[in-house]
Structures are given as C-alpha cells and as structure tokens.
Design a protein around this motif. Structure first.
Motif, PDB file in Angstrom:
ATOM      1  N   ASP A  22      86.146  28.504  67.764  1.00 45.27           N
ATOM      2  CA  ASP A  22      85.120  27.793  67.015  1.00 45.27           C
ATOM      3  C   ASP A  22      84.093  27.150  67.936  1.00 45.27           C
ATOM      4  O   ASP A  22      82.920  27.036  67.591  1.00 45.27           O
ATOM      5  N   VAL A  26      79.806  28.768  67.481  1.00 44.74           N
ATOM      6  CA  VAL A  26      78.658  27.956  67.088  1.00 44.74           C
ATOM      7  C   VAL A  26      77.407  28.296  67.895  1.00 44.74           C
ATOM      8  O   VAL A  26      76.284  28.139  67.406  1.00 44.74           O
ATOM      9  N   LEU A  30      73.696  28.661  65.911  1.00 42.97           N
ATOM     10  CA  LEU A  30      72.742  27.550  65.966  1.00 42.97           C
ATOM     11  C   LEU A  30      71.349  27.898  65.446  1.00 42.97           C
ATOM     12  O   LEU A  30      70.767  27.127  64.667  1.00 42.97           O
ATOM     13  N   VAL A  47      75.172  19.461  66.766  1.00 41.12           N
ATOM     14  CA  VAL A  47      76.191  20.336  66.175  1.00 41.12           C
ATOM     15  C   VAL A  47      77.229  20.715  67.233  1.00 41.12           C
ATOM     16  O   VAL A  47      78.425  20.810  66.947  1.00 41.12           O
ATOM     17  N   TYR A  51      81.276  17.918  67.976  1.00 45.23           N
ATOM     18  CA  TYR A  51      82.602  18.533  68.146  1.00 45.23           C
ATOM     19  C   TYR A  51      83.211  18.122  69.485  1.00 45.23           C
ATOM     20  O   TYR A  51      84.389  17.756  69.572  1.00 45.23           O
ATOM     21  N   ARG A 102      81.680  18.498  61.822  1.00 47.73           N
ATOM     22  CA  ARG A 102      81.973  19.023  63.164  1.00 47.73           C
ATOM     23  C   ARG A 102      82.749  18.000  63.993  1.00 47.73           C
ATOM     24  O   ARG A 102      83.649  18.359  64.762  1.00 47.73           O
ATOM     25  N   TRP A 160      75.976  32.069  58.333  1.00 49.90           N
ATOM     26  CA  TRP A 160      76.589  31.262  59.382  1.00 49.90           C
ATOM     27  C   TRP A 160      77.740  30.439  58.827  1.00 49.90           C
ATOM     28  O   TRP A 160      78.680  30.085  59.572  1.00 49.90           O
ATOM     29  N   PHE A 164      82.462  29.840  60.177  1.00 50.23           N
ATOM     30  CA  PHE A 164      83.352  28.713  60.408  1.00 50.23           C
ATOM     31  C   PHE A 164      84.637  28.796  59.585  1.00 50.23           C
ATOM     32  O   PHE A 164      85.527  27.966  59.745  1.00 50.23           O
TER      33      PHE A 164
END
Length: 458
Positions: A22, A26, A30, A47, A51, A102, A160, A164
């Motif tokens: 993960d 990303v 983006l 973003v 995380y 996130r 997108w 996830f």
C-alpha cells in the motif's frame, strides 16, 4: 522447512506485504487522486506522509506491544484495522477524509511489520534464519516495488479507489493462517507500555512534518511554520529524554550500543529516505511530466522487482556466509549510479533509453542491499528483543521517508517538472552514496565460529 516454519514465514510475508504494498501503490495513484479531489502537490505530499507519520511513530509502540502481548494478537489487530482503513480510503469524498483515513491505515500498518519479523527471528535460528529473512526480504520488497504496477492497472482500468482495496484478499488469507498457527507464547507479561512516549513521538513528528510540507506555501517567517517546527523538535527531544528514564521505553536507547545496530540504522535512514524520494519522483513525473499512463509508469518499477525476486534470497545466503559489510557498501553505491542514469531523461522522452537502464541498475543495487541490511541489524540484537529491534529499524526507515517526502518541494524546487525530476535524481544519488559510506566505515562482519573438530573429523 518444517510445516510450522513454512506457516510462520507465509504469515510474516503476507502481513508485511499488506503494509508495504500500500505504501508504494499510492505513488502512481497520486495524479489521479489530485485530478479527482484537488489540492495540488501539497495534497499529494500529505496522502503519502499521513501514512508515514503514524506508521513511523507508532511502529515503536507496536514493537513493545508485540513483545509484551504476543505477535499473533498484535498481527490480528493490525490486519483488521488496516482492512477498515482501506475501505475508508476507497470511500473518501474529499482530501481531508482521505488524509485522515491514510493516517489510520498507517497506525494499523505499524502493528504488522515488527511482529512479522519477530515471528521469523523467534522461530528460525542460525543459517536458517538468514535464509528465512532473505526470502521475506525478496518477497516483501518485490511486492513493494510491484506496487506501482498493480496500482497503475487499477487506476487505468477501474479507479484509484479500487487500488486501496487490493489488500483485503491477503488480509483475509493471513487471518486464516494465524488461526491455524495457534497462540503465541513468546511474550513478556511483566512488560509495560510507554503510552506517553508514543504520544510525544507522534505529535513531534506530526508537527515538524506539517511545517516542512506547508513551508513552500507560507514561508519560514510565518508563525504557522516556525511555531509547529519548533514545537515538533521540542516534543521529539522530550520523547528521547523520556526514553532514557522510563522503565519500559518504546525506543530502548541501549540497543544502539551494538555497533552494527546503530550503524545499520544510520545507513537505513539514508537508503530508505532515497527510496521514498525515488519512488515518488518516478511515479509522479512519468505521468505528469512524461505523459505516461499510470500502468506504464508502474511498469517502470518492474526491472527492480525482477532483480529482487531473482537475487535477494541468494544475496541473503551469501551475506550470511561472508558478512554484510561488502553488500551494504556496494548495494547503495550501485543504486546511486542507477539514480544518476535518470539524468538522461529529457524533453524528447524515451523510456527504453532514458529510464530502463537506470531502473535495472537501481534494482540490482536494491537486491544487493536489503537482505544483508536487515540481517546485520537484527543479528546484532538478542532474539528475545527481536520485536523492538525490528520496530526501531522499520521506524527509522519510515521516518526517513517521511522527512524526505515532506521536503519534496524544497528538493525539486517547487514543482516536479523535468528540472525538479533531475534534482530528485541527484538527491537520491547523494543519499545512497552516504548510505554506502556509512556502511563501509561502520559495519563489521560477525566473527566466524571455528568448526568443531569432532564434527569435521579433525
């Protein structure tokens, strides 16, 4: 391997893949996120860093919790939390909700990696441990590098948001395997958890990263920048001071008395900071600058994935025989050369001549580096502290990536155009070179054990 050893290795790989995959998916998502939700480069940075903030700061806490309450329990908590956060990300209606989700995902991910490696180090011994770590490294790093390709396919063919949700399947499989593994008896019931230390660490990192990300918009003289930056530094210093005095620190500073542990973590900071910068710069520029689709941008990482799958286990075995110093010096130096090859990228873009050679060389260096680096660091610490040792190393790598991504606008000069991409390549090479120098000067190969004459016939 015995049946239980295979089960442990499978669980460790799958649980770590969930967190690592993960983190790189990303990068190619983006541009699509920015197109749909808006917010520009700042949203893209947040973003990624939301995380990394919770992952990097709470992974220390998770290491202590893992040693205190058992790796199996901690893995279950992390897997379930990660699944819930992934669904929230896929349903996010705006950047704020996405960034909060996130952060929650990073918090759950913090409970996965240290427990996974601790399961390996408490199950395998000697040469078998080096081989198991090599297999874990090959598969998890390959999954990490394959993340952009997987994410690109989802972005181009679906959305997108679906990228996830890919973790739901491995999470379900891992939970089933954990049930088959049974209870975990490797725990310390007398351990105490430093919740205050975890809070100081998280708030300190969060405040400092906020200042670094927002600085290009407001300037260093703005109180909204220098105030949180100073606050973040103060809180993190207080965190370090508390770790010297509390009975059960989440960052045991005595671990750093082991030469290979502290040197390996310094090298980790340089190498993984460079990896984060390279992954983000390549993933975003190939789409926004070179005009490639998300899938084609993701394919740029494929050579490195192939190198990891083919070489990591063999490199891990070799490093176990002759020591990690050579590999930890040579690997980052090769990656630095690969980064500099990306300077050939120009306005007349060609993936085959300008990107592919650099990515092949970069992947070769990565395969040489990662398994010996992990083995050297964990091998310097006694097995019963494997959970916290793994957590510290993973925290260092995530925080390094966190800081470099937060400084992205400063590194690339405000925009990830062609000039900015070249600056990112040079910065990546500089960080990798620093990692090679630190490893050469600081890492020591473990002393070889003399063979037993009775066992060798001597």
């Amino acid at each position: 391997m015995a049946v239980r050893e295979r089960l442990v290795l499978g669980i460790a790989v799958l649980a770590s893949v969930v967190a690592f995959l993960d983190g790189t998916i990303v990068n190619v998502a983006l541009p699509a996120i920015e197109r749909e939700l808006g917010g520009g480069l700042v949203t893209q940075q947040w973003v990624v860093d939301a995380y990394l903030i919770t992952l990097g700061s709470l992974i220390l806490l998770a290491g202590s919790v893992s040693d205190a309450y058992g790796r199996v329990l901690v893995l279950r908590i992390g897997l379930i939390g990660f699944a819930i956060a992934s669904v929230a990300i896929a349903a996010a209606p705006d950047p704020l909700v996405l960034i909060i989700a996130r952060a929650a995902q990073g918090a759950a991910g913090a409970f996965l990696v240290p427990s996974s490696l601790a399961l390996i180090t408490s199950t395998f011994r000697d040469a078998a441990q080096g081989r198991a770590i090599g297999i874990w490294t090959a598969l998890t790093t390959a999954a990490t590098i394959a993340g952009p390709l997987v994410g690109g396919l989802f972005v181009d063919l679906l959305s997108w948001r679906f990228a996830f949700l890919i973790n739901i399947v491995p999470i379900g499989i891992t939970l089933v395997l954990l049930h088959r593994l049974g209870p975990d008896n490797a725990r310390r019931p007398d351990a105490h958890i430093d919740w205050l230390g975890a809070t100081l660490c998280t708030l300190g990192l969060g405040a400092a990263v906020f200042a670094l990300i927002e600085q290009p918009n407001l300037g260093w003289s703005h109180p909204g920048i220098w105030a949180p930056l100073i606050l973040g530094i103060v809180l993190f210093v207080l965190f370090l001071l508390r770790q010297r005095t509390t009975r059960s620190p989440i960052l045991p500073l005595d671990l750093f008395r082991a030469r290979n542990f502290w040197t390996g973590n310094v090298a980790t900071a340089f190498v993984y900071g460079a990896l984060a910068l390279n992954g983000l710069a390549v993933g975003v520029y190939l789409q926004q600058g070179a005009g490639l689709s998300a899938t084609l941008a993701g394919l740029a990482s494929l050579p490195a994935t192939v190198m990891m799958v083919l070489l990591s286990s063999r490199i891990g075995t070799l490093a176990g025989r002759i020591g990690p110093r050579l590999f930890m010096t040579l690997g980052p130096a090769v990656m630095a050369a690969g980064s500099l090859l990306l300077l050939s990228v120009g306005t007349d873009f060609s993936y085959w001549t300008q990107v592919l050679p650099g990515m092949v060389v970069f992947g070769l260096g990565l395969a040489i580096t990662v398994s010996p680096l992990t083995s050297a660091i964990l091998g310097a610490i006694e097995p019963e502290r494997a959970g916290i040792a793994s957590a510290v190393n993973n925290a260092v790598s995530r925080v390094a990536g966190l800081i470099v991504v937060a400084m992205l606008a400063l590194i690339v000069g405000g925009a990830l155009d062609l000039d900015g991409f070249h600056r990112a390549a040079i910065a990546t090479a500089a960080l990798m070179t620093a990692g090679a120098v630190v490893s050469f000067l600081g890492i020591r190969n473990p002393a070889r054990t003399a063979p037993d004459p009775q066992r060798t016939g001597g």
